[in-house]
Design a protein around this motif. Sequence first.
Motif, PDB file in Angstrom:
ATOM      1  N   LEU A  96     -13.946  41.622  25.826  1.00 31.49           N
ATOM      2  CA  LEU A  96     -14.311  42.706  26.746  1.00 31.49           C
ATOM      3  C   LEU A  96     -14.323  42.218  28.195  1.00 31.49           C
ATOM      4  O   LEU A  96     -13.904  42.940  29.106  1.00 31.49           O
ATOM      5  N   PHE A  97     -14.790  40.997  28.420  1.00 29.78           N
ATOM      6  CA  PHE A  97     -14.754  40.418  29.769  1.00 29.78           C
ATOM      7  C   PHE A  97     -13.303  40.198  30.219  1.00 29.78           C
ATOM      8  O   PHE A  97     -12.933  40.540  31.343  1.00 29.78           O
ATOM      9  N   LEU A  98     -12.475  39.621  29.333  1.00 31.10           N
ATOM     10  CA  LEU A  98     -11.066  39.370  29.662  1.00 31.10           C
ATOM     11  C   LEU A  98     -10.311  40.660  29.953  1.00 31.10           C
ATOM     12  O   LEU A  98      -9.426  40.689  30.804  1.00 31.10           O
ATOM     13  N   GLY A  99     -10.658  41.717  29.236  1.00 25.32           N
ATOM     14  CA  GLY A  99      -9.993  42.999  29.423  1.00 25.32           C
ATOM     15  C   GLY A  99     -10.474  43.773  30.634  1.00 25.32           C
ATOM     16  O   GLY A  99      -9.923  44.817  30.975  1.00 25.32           O
ATOM     17  N   GLN A 124     -19.418  33.598   7.052  1.00 25.16           N
ATOM     18  CA  GLN A 124     -19.686  32.580   8.065  1.00 25.16           C
ATOM     19  C   GLN A 124     -18.392  32.189   8.790  1.00 25.16           C
ATOM     20  O   GLN A 124     -18.373  32.051  10.018  1.00 25.16           O
ATOM     21  N   GLU A 125     -17.294  32.031   8.039  1.00 30.29           N
ATOM     22  CA  GLU A 125     -16.024  31.680   8.672  1.00 30.29           C
ATOM     23  C   GLU A 125     -15.535  32.809   9.566  1.00 30.29           C
ATOM     24  O   GLU A 125     -15.053  32.573  10.671  1.00 30.29           O
ATOM     25  N   TYR A 126     -15.686  34.052   9.121  1.00 31.92           N
ATOM     26  CA  TYR A 126     -15.271  35.193   9.946  1.00 31.92           C
ATOM     27  C   TYR A 126     -16.070  35.227  11.244  1.00 31.92           C
ATOM     28  O   TYR A 126     -15.504  35.380  12.325  1.00 31.92           O
ATOM     29  N   GLU A 127     -17.377  35.077  11.148  1.00 31.39           N
ATOM     30  CA  GLU A 127     -18.232  35.117  12.338  1.00 31.39           C
ATOM     31  C   GLU A 127     -17.916  33.973  13.296  1.00 31.39           C
ATOM     32  O   GLU A 127     -17.985  34.146  14.508  1.00 31.39           O
ATOM     33  N   SER A 128     -17.545  32.814  12.759  1.00 28.20           N
ATOM     34  CA  SER A 128     -17.246  31.685  13.650  1.00 28.20           C
ATOM     35  C   SER A 128     -15.961  31.915  14.450  1.00 28.20           C
ATOM     36  O   SER A 128     -15.823  31.406  15.552  1.00 28.20           O
ATOM     37  N   HIS A 129     -15.020  32.690  13.898  1.00 34.87           N
ATOM     38  CA  HIS A 129     -13.766  32.961  14.598  1.00 34.87           C
ATOM     39  C   HIS A 129     -13.779  34.277  15.374  1.00 34.87           C
ATOM     40  O   HIS A 129     -13.140  34.391  16.412  1.00 34.87           O
ATOM     41  N   TYR A 130     -14.479  35.281  14.846  1.00 32.28           N
ATOM     42  CA  TYR A 130     -14.411  36.622  15.428  1.00 32.28           C
ATOM     43  C   TYR A 130     -15.799  37.246  15.539  1.00 32.28           C
ATOM     44  O   TYR A 130     -15.972  38.428  15.306  1.00 32.28           O
ATOM     45  N   GLY A 131     -16.755  36.443  15.910  1.00 33.60           N
ATOM     46  CA  GLY A 131     -18.132  36.916  16.017  1.00 33.60           C
ATOM     47  C   GLY A 131     -18.379  37.662  17.318  1.00 33.60           C
ATOM     48  O   GLY A 131     -17.475  37.939  18.107  1.00 33.60           O
ATOM     49  N   ALA A 132     -19.636  37.959  17.546  1.00 31.47           N
ATOM     50  CA  ALA A 132     -20.034  38.748  18.716  1.00 31.47           C
ATOM     51  C   ALA A 132     -19.619  38.075  20.021  1.00 31.47           C
ATOM     52  O   ALA A 132     -19.166  38.738  20.954  1.00 31.47           O
ATOM     53  N   ALA A 133     -19.732  36.755  20.088  1.00 32.88           N
ATOM     54  CA  ALA A 133     -19.378  36.047  21.324  1.00 32.88           C
ATOM     55  C   ALA A 133     -17.897  36.228  21.654  1.00 32.88           C
ATOM     56  O   ALA A 133     -17.535  36.475  22.809  1.00 32.88           O
TER      57      ALA A 133
END
Length: 147
Positions: free
Chosen positions: A117-120, A102-111
């Motif tokens: 990808l948008f920034l790049g 849960q902590e991983y997904e909150s920091h590095y999840g799909a969003a």
Amino acid sequence: MGVAVMILAGFATAVFLSEVALKGRKLQTGLAGVLLVHMVVAGLLLVYFFATGRPVWDTLLIFWTGAFLTSFGVRSHMESSILLRILSFLRRRIVSESDLLQEYESHYGAAQRLEDLFLGGFLERGPGGAIITTKGKFILRVVSLLK
């Protein structure tokens, strides 16, 4: 100051200025700025060496290319390594597996990955959702050739 020391100091300066150029973004999304910084610093060193009568362009270019590719590989791997991120979460405290995920997904999840990808410039926002850009299509073609 010796040539080797100047080249090392120049490379260290380029690495520091690259961090400034990234402005907190990932290396893959800010690669153009990092390349520009490295080219400018290496170019300035080349001009200095020629102006002072030390034509060591071959030494500079060989070292710089190898050092840049090595630092790029290490930095890129560290940024994208899921295992390193999980270990960094665990260094703070002991957590259950579900809390860790849960902590991983909150920091590095799909969003967050989509935002990268948008920034790049690999994706852009369209009326119906995300649209792959020309840059994104190019990267996909290159990666498909590597398979």
